[in-house]
Design a protein around this motif. Structure first.
Motif, PDB file in Angstrom:
ATOM      1  N   ALA A1240      44.363  69.269  76.034  1.00 59.33           N
ATOM      2  CA  ALA A1240      43.895  69.635  74.730  1.00 59.33           C
ATOM      3  C   ALA A1240      42.208  69.268  74.891  1.00 59.33           C
ATOM      4  CB  ALA A1240      44.347  69.154  73.794  1.00 59.33           C
ATOM      5  N   LYS A1244      44.307  63.488  71.211  1.00 56.94           N
ATOM      6  CA  LYS A1244      44.969  63.096  70.069  1.00 56.94           C
ATOM      7  C   LYS A1244      45.689  61.831  70.611  1.00 56.94           C
ATOM      8  CE  LYS A1244      46.147  67.373  67.960  1.00 56.94           C
ATOM      9  NZ  LYS A1244      46.955  68.105  67.173  1.00 56.94           N
ATOM     10  N   LYS A1246      48.928  60.413  70.400  1.00 57.41           N
ATOM     11  CA  LYS A1246      50.037  60.780  71.151  1.00 57.41           C
ATOM     12  C   LYS A1246      50.237  62.182  71.617  1.00 57.41           C
ATOM     13  CE  LYS A1246      52.642  57.252  68.346  1.00 57.41           C
ATOM     14  NZ  LYS A1246      53.712  57.011  67.446  1.00 57.41           N
ATOM     15  N   PRO A1247      49.550  62.339  72.694  1.00 56.92           N
ATOM     16  CA  PRO A1247      49.349  63.763  73.343  1.00 56.92           C
ATOM     17  C   PRO A1247      50.707  64.462  73.795  1.00 56.92           C
ATOM     18  CG  PRO A1247      48.446  62.211  74.767  1.00 56.92           C
ATOM     19  CD  PRO A1247      48.898  61.349  73.706  1.00 56.92           C
ATOM     20  N   GLU A1249      53.516  64.327  72.317  1.00 55.26           N
ATOM     21  CA  GLU A1249      54.704  64.675  71.402  1.00 55.26           C
ATOM     22  C   GLU A1249      54.861  66.089  71.163  1.00 55.26           C
ATOM     23  OE1 GLU A1249      53.177  62.859  67.688  1.00 55.26           O
ATOM     24  OE2 GLU A1249      54.507  61.059  67.774  1.00 55.26           O
ATOM     25  N   ARG A1250      53.824  66.961  71.571  1.00 53.57           N
ATOM     26  CA  ARG A1250      53.979  68.453  71.417  1.00 53.57           C
ATOM     27  C   ARG A1250      54.765  69.073  72.364  1.00 53.57           C
ATOM     28  NH1 ARG A1250      48.110  70.149  72.167  1.00 53.57           N
ATOM     29  NH2 ARG A1250      49.124  72.289  71.863  1.00 53.57           N
ATOM     30  N   TYR A1251      55.322  68.179  73.483  1.00 53.75           N
ATOM     31  CA  TYR A1251      55.909  68.892  74.633  1.00 53.75           C
ATOM     32  C   TYR A1251      57.007  68.329  74.776  1.00 53.75           C
ATOM     33  CZ  TYR A1251      50.742  70.185  75.564  1.00 53.75           C
ATOM     34  OH  TYR A1251      49.508  70.438  75.395  1.00 53.75           O
ATOM     35  N   SER A1252      58.088  69.149  75.273  1.00 55.66           N
ATOM     36  CA  SER A1252      59.186  68.658  75.705  1.00 55.66           C
ATOM     37  C   SER A1252      60.071  69.570  77.101  1.00 55.66           C
ATOM     38  CB  SER A1252      60.210  69.365  74.728  1.00 55.66           C
ATOM     39  OG  SER A1252      60.171  70.878  74.325  1.00 55.66           O
ATOM     40  N   GLN A1255      59.802  73.359  78.113  1.00 56.05           N
ATOM     41  CA  GLN A1255      59.137  74.274  77.570  1.00 56.05           C
ATOM     42  C   GLN A1255      58.083  75.073  77.998  1.00 56.05           C
ATOM     43  OE1 GLN A1255      56.752  71.842  74.600  1.00 56.05           O
ATOM     44  NE2 GLN A1255      55.294  73.365  74.257  1.00 56.05           N
ATOM     45  N   VAL A1257      54.576  76.700  79.129  1.00 55.15           N
ATOM     46  CA  VAL A1257      53.236  76.551  78.692  1.00 55.15           C
ATOM     47  C   VAL A1257      52.354  77.521  79.579  1.00 55.15           C
ATOM     48  CG1 VAL A1257      53.373  74.266  78.050  1.00 55.15           C
ATOM     49  CG2 VAL A1257      52.850  74.472  80.621  1.00 55.15           C
ATOM     50  N   SER A1275      42.522  74.909  75.680  1.00 53.55           N
ATOM     51  CA  SER A1275      42.184  76.170  75.332  1.00 53.55           C
ATOM     52  C   SER A1275      41.054  76.749  76.036  1.00 53.55           C
ATOM     53  CB  SER A1275      42.243  76.292  74.068  1.00 53.55           C
ATOM     54  OG  SER A1275      43.332  75.729  73.273  1.00 53.55           O
TER      55      SER A1275
END
Length: 1809
Positions: A1240, A1244, A1246-1247, A1249-1252, A1255, A1257, A1275
């Motif tokens: 990003a 952050k 805990k970078p 956490e947004r991913y699984s 997923q 991308v 981005s």
């Protein structure tokens, strides 16, 4: 040692009990071991004494020796019943187990009975408890405790004598009776004892050995069954066990039931066995002392003598024994009074396991003739040998009749004997027989199996009971006559008709051999009935009549029972010829009735009866002989009735009902209906074959093919095991299903012919190929052994029919038709049938034209066929015919069903006939055809004949071109020129004539559906589909237009097929072909190629006349495509499972698009079916061309055909790595990695956490590594067109960095060299430990624990070495402006710089003043008092702030003096994991004024802002605001009563009072008001660490607060964890009490009660716990429970506390429970303890509050009369007066005063005396 003990006894006088226990054992051992010597001595003494001078005392003394002499017997005999006495010990074998009794086989064939009450005391107690009260303890039945064949040690309990003189042996296995002769001192390791399980414990079983004072324990692992595997025992279960260990002089023993150990244990002299305690079942080593004809005399255990009778010798070893031989024997029985010991040498009693084999009882009751006597023992019996070499034993009593005397000579005189087997003795493993003639001649002996229902038996009445009469049929068989069956009518006083001992005749109603239950009847109507009895449902055939009896009368009819379990229903309408409204008024239970069978379903056991039909007299006589069914058997049948499915017939002569299905009348389907029509009821049909016997009917067949197959022995498979792959069978179609047909074969075998194996042709509809019952040839193709199924093939190519089978079937079929004609003609007076039967095919008959119809057909008149319709079709009536014209037509076909005769006037048929020769070939023409037969003419010979329409039975389906229709030409070969069976017609074989091939030049010349490549056709649009359009061509055939062949130029996103509308006319060119079933494109290889569906093109360039359209193969088309080409394709299908898209570019070219190559937008890729519609045109790039099968293209729709740096694509997350980042799957089977810094634009904590996993991308390729691509999810990279704020810029190289720059990064690793921080995917920096934290860290592991990998840190670049690529970083607070990474709560020492250390050594006072001036915080004030206060409340760490580095002192500018202010509160950080921003609220204006950092959250909002110079006015404004904030803060600090409003205020107060739990709790409440649960928890944890360990109450207060917190806001698990910790760190009882109170307040009754139960167990000695629990129960309204609790408390607490406890409970009753109960409790206590004035005071208080005035005064009156100290009575008088003044009247007040005066006077008088 023993002698020494007696002379110098240790511990004083020897205990008498020990001697008394030890002496008998010692004495018995001496006597038993040396009794022969004693006998010799006694005899010598007796020689010197006179016999008459022996005194009584001497006789008593020598009685034992005399008894022991009996043990030295010389006679050997089997165990006789007369020698049994009460107390005899026996080894027995369980024979049968009933509900309340166990039958046990004893030696010598004796039987004993073990009652349920003689098992063990523990089992009897359980039974009695269960009967007395509804005990919950499980009771095990005798079946679970005993099993047949089990060996048991038992003792004769009593000998019962019945009325007839027979003796019943009642046994017992109670351990105390079996082991009566044993004591605790006798027990030694290695003994084998029997016992019963007394109770079941956690790790084993307590076993009752019957020895007083001995506890026996059997561990669970030592409890094993006969297979040596662990066994679960039950209370009362009998066990034979080995004593493995004996402790405490036999008071405690450990057992084992291992069969091997038990069997190997041999009794030894060392065990001290005597004749008084010897036990059966013991194994002993013995020596043969004497060999006699009847057995052996053995000597064992040194000097004991025992007998082995002839039945307990191994038969093959009986003659091999000699004196002196050593043998191993088993003790069978011990008779204590006579000292008689019986032993056995049989191997089955010496083997491990404790079980013997029980031989099945099939032979019991068997009568054997010609038996020879092999041995005779006149005292015992004899051994016989049966004809089958079986050796049996006959007892002496059974060698004669009961009342006769035994005559040995009569027995020996007979060379052969006839005997009956009575029983089997498992102990001797021999059958027992009887020679009694009465037993041999008895119709049935012991077995209930021998008695059959319906049988007449003689018996004798034994007793009359309420439920019926007991009848003795034989000595071993008893029966019951129910009270309803005592007579034809119900007897009120049966005792007047029947007396005990009366002989009677009965009939057996039912018998249950398993349960040994026999039911009889005495009803005369049933006994004397001559009607056939219904013993089974098979006997109850339709129409038969029999006697039965009514068992139930209901509204729905009567239920009638016959013999056995046969019963049926008589419905109301069949009860009588007259209407019956209430059946109960006409019939009664037990009534004997005649009933006729209306219907019987044997399979379902349902019987329908009628009383009404019996009146007609339609009764059957005796049962006819049963038909002996056999598959293939030829029978003659008589037609009984015609049903839709066939004929119901009766097999002659037995008249057994059977079914001849319609489809089994013939091999030809058309003949089946004719035969069914022709046959009538009463017709006799011969040559019928039995096919199958399935309930309820026998199935027959008349199929000639099947009959010959069965007769010739062609059946190769009679059961499933005979079937093998490749076997050819003949069967018939049983069932037709959509997936195939089931074919049945003889003997009930059924196979499946799947759809694909039904025909050589394609089968679309299974019903159009076969009919039910069709005869077929089948070949087995597949076998499923497990499921017992098999598959067959009916293909003509795989199942050839036998040679000349077709001609044989033809002849048989025509003969069947001829027979039907003759049969129908001979039946009755019908002229039509007679006329039709006289006509033959080919016959010429004179006729006249009757009518010429519009369709061209002609009808004729004929005198010979006056009643029939004579018809010639249009094709057979050439020329013009006039009505009445005479002619001579030829007969073609006679239709019996429609009564029509078909004729022909064709010249080639009516002309002169020419002879034909056998073997000649002709071209024949079909003139008439039906389903099975066709009439043909042989060329120009004018001869007709008949052929079958098929050459093979399985050839049932033909295409239209193959069907035999009128006008069809055939090629025939004459087999016989004249065949008698065909009525003189030629017999021929035939095949279809080959078709004439024509080359079709164009569409107009061709037939339907045949085109050439390149033809231009016209048609109408039939169907529009997404990827193709179906067109109906001019000739009716269908063509297909591919979506790519519609438009020359296709726009992306359009749907070309939507341009064509249904019904519109189109002109197209044929460019290829498709198979109609699979739609796979077939390109042409040459112009003459034909196909099922033409592939068309509508493209204008292909419709031009000069268009060069050449056939192209798929491979050649694929070669035109190159990787990277842009192509237009059309969406044809989406596969959700494979997540790929199938597209098509042309008629024969397909391509696939993987999910990641569809688009670069993850949202769109989640639902591709919404993004791409079927038939839509899309632009794609060729990724790969696959020439291998299947030939197809790999395409991409995202504009990329290969991966390159800078491409933005879509990826699929495969793995999350907390150190490296993400592993991503890319299109075209590539992989990539995303570093943590590339996830990003704004880092952050805990970078990931947004991913699984899995997923989607959007990522950008930023570089290529050795194996995987380097990707970025920023981005700014993936969407560069969108402007986004980059808070953490991407660092590509060292050039992007500069010294002094503040950057953020993730911790990569921590080692001895320092902390390594990743600043980008390729650049790392290092912070040495002195630059990483201000604290001194002893080991880098400690630092790594607090700062794990992937922790986000803010760093300052100190230096950059571009040559080595090293970047030095600093994490210190003064560099980054961020709090130290290590919290102060760890209590680490500060790392001191050299200058700071030097200053501290110089002067502390000066240093402190200077350091305070350097702080510049908001707490510093100008006044001296406040400065002193500031020194104390400066910080929470206890470390003075002068430890700061002083290097900055000279560098600080005026505007930067107060810069450290916002940093200072960070030193208050604790390990609570929450924000301390609230503590800075008071300082926000100051920090804002001083230009501190902005209010962004944590490190995310941190930006490297350089200080800017401010204007003079601005500085003045900020200064005034700061002064206002300081003034406000001073005011708050000066007010001690003001509650803190900020976290900082709390922290300041806690520095002064760290042990104050009140302050900590207020701090927690402050956080809870702001719903900051985690912060409150953290404060509590800090409090527990901070408060001194001596302040136990303060710590407890915090624990209670934490418990309250978890109860309100936490989970049950978190509350439990806190509670467990609190119990560990505090006194447990207060913690338990506090939690119980918390539960009670929150109405968590269940949890509170559970906790209280734990408390009263754990703290049972604490009175407060019982009181607390009692209070809780009374508050819940559970008065009874509180009373029970009080009783428990009284038992648990010391006696001294009981009075106070009861008083407290009484007070609680007053407060929460029943006031009356409280009064009673206090009253009882005070009655027992009247001098307890403290309790009187309590009682008075309670009564004043809860009682009436009368009751209060009564209590006061009792108190003032107590015999206690005057001082106390004075107190009570004072209280009495106060009460009356408050609540009473002047009179009552005066009364109290008078009582007081009286008391004083009485005391004065006493003193004077």
């Amino acid at each position: 040692m023993a002698a020494t003990e007696e002379d110098f006894p240790r511990g004083g006088k020897t205990k008498q009990t020990t001697e008394s226990k030890a002496e008998p054992v010692r004495r018995h051992t001496e006597v038993d071991n040396l009794f022969e010597t004693h006998t010799a001595e006694e005899s010598k003494k007796r020689k010197g004494q006179k016999g008459d001078a022996l005194k009584k005392a001497k006789r008593q003394r020598t009685s034992k020796e005399e008894a022991l002499k009996l043990n030295t017997t010389t006679s050997v005999d089997i165990l006789q019943l007369k020698s049994l006495k009460v107390g005899t010990l026996l080894l027995g074998c369980v024979k049968e187990v009933a509900d309340f009794e166990v039958t046990i086989n004893l030696p010598s064939g004796l039987l004993g009975y073990l009652n349920i009450s003689n098992i063990s005391d523990s089992y009897t107690k359980i039974l009695s408890d269960h009967l007395d009260s509804a005990s919950s303890e499980e009771i095990f039945s005798l079946h679970s405790l005993f099993s047949p064949g089990m060996l048991v040690r038992c003792v004769v309990a009593r000998l019962d004598t019945a009325k007839g003189g027979s003796v019943s042996i009642q046994l017992s296995i109670k351990p105390k009776e079996v082991n009566k002769g044993l004591s605790t001192g006798f027990l030694k390791a290695g003994l084998i004892l029997s016992g019963c399980v007394e109770s079941i414990e956690d790790h084993g079983y307590l076993v009752d050995l019957g020895i007083k004072g001995t506890k026996a324990f059997l561990p669970k692992q030592a409890a094993k069954d006969k297979t040596n595997s662990p066994k679960e025992l039950k209370v009362g279960q009998y066990v034979t066990s080995l004593l493995e260990e004996v402790k405490n002089d036999g008071h405690v023993v450990r057992l084992s039931t291992s069969p091997t150990a038990v069997a190997q244990a041999v009794a030894d002299t060392a065990h001290g066995w005597t004749l008084t305690n010897l036990l059966p079942g013991l194994l002993v080593k013995a020596q043969i002392k004497k060999v006699t004809p009847r057995g052996l005399i053995l000597e064992f255990l040194s000097s004991f003598t025992g007998l082995v009778d002839f039945m307990h010798l191994e038969p093959e070893q009986a003659s091999t024994f000699n004196e002196g031989d050593s043998v191993k024997a088993c003790i069978l029985y011990v008779e204590p009074s006579t000292r008689l010991v019986g032993l056995s040498l049989r191997s089955h009693l010496l083997q491990p396991g404790g079980y013997v084999d029980l031989v099945a009882t099939e032979r019991i009751g068997e009568v054997a003739h010609g038996c020879k006597m092999t041995a005779l023992h006149h005292l015992s019996g004899a051994m016989l040998e049966l004809p089958d070499q079986t050796v049996v034993f006959v007892h002496r009593n059974h060698m004669k009749e009961p009342m006769e005397a035994f005559n040995l000579n009569r027995v020996m005189a007979k060379p052969e004997h006839t005997c009956r087997i009575m029983d089997f003795s498992p102990m001797e493993q021999v059958h027992l027989v009887s020679l009694r003639q009465s037993i041999v001649d008895a119709p049935f002996f012991r077995r209930y199996h021998d008695i059959q229902p319906g049988q007449i038996v003689q018996g004798m009445v034994t007793s009359l009971q309420s439920h019926g009469m007991m009848v003795k049929v034989t000595d071993y068989i008893r029966g019951l006559v129910p009270w309803t069956h005592l007579s034809d009518i119900i007897l009120k006083n049966p005792e007047k008709k029947y007396t005990v001992g009366m002989p009677i005749k009965c009939r057996v109603l039912s018998v249950d051999p398993q349960e040994k239950k026999l039911t009889l009847t005495r009803k005369k109507a049933l006994i004397d009935s001559s009607l056939p009895p219904f013993l089974t449902y098979e006997d109850a055939r339709r129409g038969r009549v029999s006697h039965g009896f009514i068992v139930c009368v209901k509204d729905f009819g009567c239920i009638v029972r016959f013999y056995g379990d046969v019963k049926g229903l008589v419905p109301p309408n069949e009860l009588s010829t007259e209407p019956v409204v209430v059946p109960e008024n006409m019939f009664y239970v037990g009534q004997v009735v005649k009933a006729k069978v209306l219907n019987c379903d044997v399979e379902k056991e349902k019987l329908l009866l009628s009383f009404k039909a019996v009146a007609g007299g339609d009764t059957e006589g005796p049962s006819k002989p049963k038909f002996d069914f056999e598959v293939g058997k030829k029978v003659e049948v008589k037609v009984v009735s015609k049903v839709l499915t066939g004929l119901e017939v009766s097999i002659l002569p037995e008249e057994t009902t059977a079914l001849l299905p319609m489809m089994h009348l013939s091999d030809h389907v058309s003949n089946c209906l004719l035969l069914w029509e022709g046959l009538q009821e009463g017709d006799i049909i011969s040559n019928i074959v039995c096919l199958s016997e399935k309930k309820p009917n026998i199935t027959l067949t008349k199929k000639p093919t099947l009959k010959s197959f069965l007769e010739e022995g062609g059946v190769v498979a009679k059961e499933f095991s005979d079937i093998a792959v490749g076997v050819q069978l003949i069967g018939w179609v049983k069932n037709i299903m959509p997936y195939g047909v089931f074919v049945e074969f003889p003997y009930g075998l059924v196979g499946l012919a799947p759809k694909a194996a039904m025909s050589d042709k394609f089968v679309s509809d299974t019903t159009s190929h076969f009919q039910l019952g069709h005869t077929v040839f089948a070949k087995v193709t597949n076998l499923d052994e497990e499921k017992r199924r098999f598959l067959v093939s009916l293909k003509v190519s795989e199942v050839p029919s036998p040679e000349r089978d077709g001609q044989a079937r033809l002849i048989r079929g025509l003969q069947e038709r001829k027979e039907v004609m003759e049969m129908m003609a001979s039946r009755g007076d019908s002229d039509l049938l007679k006329q039709l039967s006289a006509v033959t095919i080919g016959q010429r008959m004179k006729m006249s034209v009757d009518e010429v119809r519009e369709d061209g057909s002609v009808t004729f008149k004929s005198d010979e066929l006056s009643a029939a319709t004579v018809l010639a079709t249009k094709d057979h009536a050439p020329g013009k015919l006039a009505t009445g014209q005479e002619c001579m037509p030829v007969i073609l076909h006679v239709d019996l069903v429609t009564s029509e005769v078909y004729v022909s006037l064709l010249a080639k048929l009516t002309g002169k006939r020419k002879a034909v020769e056998a073997g000649s070939t002709h071209t024949a023409t079909v003139h008439h055809a039906d389903r099975d037969f066709a009439v043909i003419s042989l060329g120009d010979t004018a001869q007709l004949t008949v052929i079958q329409t098929t050459n093979h039975p399985n050839e049932t389906f033909r295409f239209d071109s193959e069907k035999l229709t009128a006008g069809k030409t055939l090629t025939i070969t004459v087999t016989k020129s004249s065949c008698e069976e065909l009525g003189g017609l030629p017999l021929v074989s035939w095949e279809l004539a080959p078709p004439i091939s024509k080359r079709l030049i164009s569409v107009s010349k061709g037939s339907k559906g045949t085109y050439r490549y390149g033809d231009v056709v016209k048609g109408k649009v039939k169907t529009v589909k997404p990827t193709c359009v179906l067109v109906t061509l001019e000739d009716g055939s269908t063509g297909c237009v591919h979506v790519s062949e519609i438009q020359e130029v296709v726009c992306v996103g359009t749907f070309p097929t939507s341009l064509l509308k249904i019904g519109s006319e189109v002109t197209a060119r044929v460019i290829g072909g498709r198979e109609g079933n699979s739609h796979r494109f077939l390109p042409f290889s040459h112009p003459n190629f034909t196909y099922s569906m033409p592939e068309l093109s509508l493209l204008p360039r292909n419709l031009k006349e000069d268009a060069d359209v050449k056939p192209v193969k798929t491979k050649e088309k694929l070669k035109r495509y190159q990787v990277g080409d842009d192509v237009i394709c059309f969406v044809s299908k989406y596969f959700p499972k494979r997540k790929c898209l199938e597209v098509t570019t042309g008629p024969s070219v397909t391509g696939t698009v993987e999910q990641l190559a569809m688009t670069s937008d993850p949202e769109g890729a989640k639902h591709p079916e919404k993004l791409f519609k079927l038939g839509q045109a899309v632009s794609a790039k060729v990724v790969r061309v696959s020439s291998s099968k299947p030939s197809r293209l790999s395409l991409s729709l995202n504009g990329v055909h290969k991966l390159e740096k800078g491409h933005v694509i879509m990826g699929l997350v495969q793995k999350l790595d907390p150190v490296l980042g993400l592993l991503v799957k890319l299109p075209f089977s590539a992989m990539g990695t995303v570093a943590m810094e590339d996830l990003a634009d704004k880092y952050k904590p805990k970078p990931l956490e947004r991913y699984s996993k899995d997923q989607l991308v959007r990522c950008c390729i930023v570089g290529e590594a050795t194996s995987n691509w380097q990707l970025s999810l920023r981005s700014s990279r993936t969407n560069p067109e969108k402007a986004s704020v980059v808070q953490d810029p991407e660092i590509v190289s060292l050039e992007d960095l500069s010294e002094g720059q503040i950057v953020r990064g993730y911790v990569r690793t921590v080692n001895a060299q320092g902390v390594f921080v990743s600043l980008s995917r390729s650049i790392k920096g290092r912070a040495q430990f002195q630059k990483a934290t201000k604290y001194f860290v002893a080991s880098h592991q400690d630092y790594a624990k607090k700062v794990p990998q992937a922790t986000l840190l803010t760093t300052k670049i100190l230096s950059i070495d571009k040559e080595s690529g090293l970047v030095d970083l600093s994490l210190l607070q003064e560099d980054t402006g961020r709090p130290d990474v290590l919290p102060e709560s760890l209590g680490l020492h500060l790392r001191l710089t050299g200058e700071a250390k030097e200053k501290r050594d110089a002067t502390k006072k000066r240093k402190r003043t200077e350091s305070e001036s350097k702080q510049g915080t908001a707490e510093n004030v100008s006044k001296k008092k406040k400065k002193k206060k500031g020194k104390v409340e400066d910080s929470d760490s206890g470390v003075e702030v002068y430890f700061r580095e002083e290097e900055e002192e000279d560098k600080l500018e005026p505007a930067e003096v107060e810069k450290p202010v916002p940093v200072q509160p960070a030193r208050l950080q604790v390990t609570g994991g929450f924000s301390w921003d609230a503590a800075l609220s008071a300082l926000k204006p100051a920090s804002a004024a001083l230009g501190g950092e902005d209010s962004s959250d944590g490190e995310d909002g941190e930006v490297n802002i350089k200080p800017q110079k401010k204007s003079h006015h601005k500085q003045e404004v900020e200064k005034r605001e700061a002064e206002k904030a300081l003034t406000k803060l001073e005011t708050e600090l000066m007010d001690p009563g003001l509650r803190p409003q900020t976290a900082a205020s709390f922290e300041r107060l806690l520095l002064g009072s760290p042990d104050s739990s009140l302050l900590w709790l207020q701090f927690m409440a402050f956080h809870l008001q702001a719903t900051q649960i985690e912060q409150a928890r953290a404060v509590a944890e800090r409090a527990l660490k901070t408060i001194s360990f001596r302040e136990e109450q303060e710590k407890l207060n915090v624990w209670v607060a934490l418990l309250n917190l978890e109860n309100l806001y936490g989970t049950e698990e978190s509350l439990q964890k806190v509670f467990e910790r609190a119990v560990q760190y505090c006194e447990p009882m207060p913690v338990y009490q506090q939690l119980a109170d918390i539960y009670a307040k929150c109405q968590k009754t269940k949890e509170a009660e559970g906790l209280y139960k734990t408390m009263v167990k754990r703290f049972r000695q604490e009175k407060a716990v019982w009181l607390s629990y009692g209070t809780f129960l009374l508050q819940q309204g559970q008065s009874d429970a509180a009373s029970a609790l009080l009783q428990r408390a009284i038992k648990s607490l010391p006696n001294k506390d009981n009075v106070d406890l009861i008083a407290k409970f009484a007070q609680l009753e007053f407060r929460y429970g029943d006031v009356e109960r409280g009064k009673a409790m206090l009253d009882r206590i005070l009655t027992s303890y009247p001098k307890r004035t403290d309790l009187w005071s309590v009682f008075i208080d309670l009564m004043v509050k809860h009682g009436s005035q009368k009751e209060v005064r009564a209590v006061f009156d009792r108190v003032i009369h107590l015999s206690v100290a005057v001082k106390r009575i004075k107190f009570f008088f004072k209280r009495y007066l106060e009460y009356e003044k408050k609540s009473g009247t002047p009179e009552s007040i005066q009364a109290v005063k008078d009582k007081a005066l009286e008391y004083v006077e009485s005391k004065g008088t006493e003193a004077a005396r």
